[in-house]
Scaffold this active site. Structure first.
Site, mmCIF file in Angstrom:
data_model
loop_
_atom_site.group_PDB
_atom_site.id
_atom_site.type_symbol
_atom_site.label_atom_id
_atom_site.label_comp_id
_atom_site.label_asym_id
_atom_site.label_seq_id
_atom_site.Cartn_x
_atom_site.Cartn_y
_atom_site.Cartn_z
ATOM 1 N N ARG A 179 -33.228 9.610 -32.594
ATOM 2 C CA ARG A 179 -33.542 8.911 -33.837
ATOM 3 C C ARG A 179 -34.315 9.799 -34.813
ATOM 4 N NH1 ARG A 179 -35.648 3.029 -31.518
ATOM 5 N NH2 ARG A 179 -33.947 2.691 -30.038
ATOM 6 N N SER A 228 -40.045 3.348 -22.438
ATOM 7 C CA SER A 228 -40.222 1.974 -21.978
ATOM 8 C C SER A 228 -40.192 1.908 -20.456
ATOM 9 C CB SER A 228 -39.123 1.080 -22.549
ATOM 10 O OG SER A 228 -37.862 1.425 -21.995
ATOM 11 N N CYS A 283 -47.502 3.352 -27.672
ATOM 12 C CA CYS A 283 -47.760 2.721 -26.374
ATOM 13 C C CYS A 283 -49.234 2.454 -26.144
ATOM 14 C CB CYS A 283 -47.194 3.582 -25.244
ATOM 15 S SG CYS A 283 -48.008 5.174 -25.050
#
Length: 499
Positions: A179, A228, A283
């Site tokens: 990305r 994740s 995070c």
């Protein structure tokens, strides 16, 4: 105007062959496609591994002095080009310039730590453990290692890995997020300018195809990952099944406990900064404030007041304090959590779903959202939202608060705000979380400590960077040597005696 193509960095140069598949790279502030990134096939990954393997033969034998000189030169180049790297982060990730500059600075800390590799890899020595026998330990590199990194910190998280791995004598293959890939390429170019030999640091772009080949490749000794929890578990299980050493850092649901005696102005500043900085896409973001007793009624209006003053806009606008989310799909996913929180009965105090930024109608913007009366049964409490959504949960006692935190499956970071030193000491002892802040909302350790959580926030035995990072990227070898006096010879068939 033709859209530029971002390609791989292999063997000290940009990869020239055309890719079979590409991914789109957006400008999150405008919603426009600004580049196409090449996706590596398994054969391209193999070329990067072969390049790293060839370079490993000489790099692992290079002197610590040489490695250190290159790292110092690299540190100076990163410092010189900090603004260039930050601009790429803003253009592809969307974070505001101040946040992007801060990201590069935190990455620099690990490069500076790696510059001290001569001291970090020293072993131990014991003389005369038995008669004329000495034992000592040495730390040696693993060989070819790889890192798979997330979109939210395209410069910093890779810097948590490759400078230390390379300083230890390994060669490295980085697979950054597709990305926002450009920062990784610029950093690779700068490392080459610092004198790093071709093949020591390679960058391959792509998706799961590239990831799986890295996990399966027999020449790769270790994998580092940040992302994740479901993917971290997949990386860990797949990598270890193929005989690799793996450190896989997963997701989080970070709590900030506020006791009634806390400085509420300080706590409100911290909650807003930690909840909405980088649009909540980190995070270590605080996503849940656990207000004890009377704290909520005093804290809530202060947070609401600060939210109303936040400037959301294009990251390149110096007045913006919060930028857009990474892409439309993620923006819609986060907004969907806000919808669900309302449906489940939480009180929506601040609603950022209808935010519009002038001149950026197609940007991926979502304003700060704030919930009160959040309960542990709600999705907005249980799930890592990864966006600008902050919730307040009310509990009666300190015991209720710490029980809530310790029951959570995630255990990345936690913070306590209080003016009671005894309560703070009790908390740091009792809380079951890997990184703890006392009146510090985002307790990311400095580079000479190590970063990592507990429970579902970490798969593997080593945290990232710091001493744990050195141990992850090296193997310890114990050597026992005997250099007897030439006058003493003879065969002895008895069991060796430590005497």
């Amino acid at each position: 105007m033709a859209t530029k193509t971002i390609t791989h960095w292999i063997d000290g140069k940009f990869y020239e062959r055309a890719a079979e598949r590409h991914g789109d790279v957006y400008n999150p502030s405008t919603g426009e496609i600004q580049a196409r990134v090449a996706f590596a096939t398994p054969s391209v990954v193999d070329e990067a591994v072969e390049s790293a393997a060839r370079a490993s033969e000489s790099w692992r034998s290079s002197s610590i002095a040489k490695r250190t000189r290159i790292l110092f030169a690299y540190r100076e180049l990163i410092e010189k080009h900090k603004a260039d790297i930050a601009r790429l982060l803003t253009l592809e990730h969307g974070k505001v310039t101040a946040d992007a500059m801060g990201e590069v600075s935190r990455g620099l800390e690990v490069i500076e730590f790696a510059c001290g590799i001569a001291d970090l890899t020293k072993g131990e020595y014991s003389e005369n453990v038995s008669t004329e026998v000495d034992t000592y330990s040495i730390r040696q590199p693993l060989g070819v290692v790889a890192g798979i990194t997330p979109f939210n910190f395209p410069a910093m998280v890779p810097m948590w890995m490759y400078p230390l791995a390379i300083a230890c004598g390994n060669t490295f293959i980085l697979k950054p997020s597709e990305r926002d890939p450009s920062a990784a390429n610029l950093c690779a170019e700068l490392f080459a300018k610092a004198g790093l030999p071709p093949g020591v640091f390679n960058v391959v772009h792509g998706d799961k195809v590239a990831v799986d080949r890295l996990l399966e490749h027999p020449r790769i000794a270790a994998i580092s990952f940040v992302g994740s929890t479901p993917i971290a578990q997949y990386i860990y299980e797949t990598g270890t099944r193929h005989g690799k050493r793996v450190q896989a850092l997963g997701g989080a649901k970070n709590h900030m406990i506020v006791l009634p005696d806390a400085d509420m102005e300080l706590a409100a500043d911290a909650a807003v900064s930690a909840g909405y900085g980088s649009a909540g896409e980190r995070c270590m973001a605080i996503s849940m404030v656990v207000a004890v007793g009377s704290a909520a009624d005093r804290l809530l209006p202060l947070i609401k007041e600060r939210i109303a003053k936040l400037k959301v806009g294009d990251g390149l606008d110096a007045t913006s304090e919060m930028g857009p989310l990474i892409n439309k799909a993620h923006r819609d996913k986060v907004a969907g959590y806000v919808d669900r929180g309302v449906a489940e009965g939480a009180t929506l105090v601040a609603d950022g779903r209808q935010l519009r930024v002038a001149g950026h109608a197609d940007g991926f913007f979502l304003g700060p959202c704030l919930f009160d009366q959040v309960t542990p049964s709600m999705a907005i409490y249980k799930d890592e939202i990864f966006g600008p959504v902050l919730g307040i949960t009310r509990v009666a006692t300190y015991h209720d608060a710490i029980t809530l935190v310790n029951k959570n499956p995630y255990a990345n970071g936690v913070a306590l705000f209080t003016n009671d030193g005894g309560a703070a000491r009790k908390f740091q002892h009792e809380v079951e979380v890997g990184m703890v802040g006392i009146n510090v909302p985002i307790p990311v350790p400095m580079a000479y400590y190590s970063f990592g959580g507990w429970k579902a926030s970490l798969f593997g035995d080593h945290h990232i960077y710091g001493r744990d990072g050195v141990h992850f990227y090296t193997r310890s070898k114990a050597v026992t040597s005997r250099w007897p006096d030439p006058r003493h010879r003879g065969v002895d068939l008895g069991f060796p005696q430590n005497s």
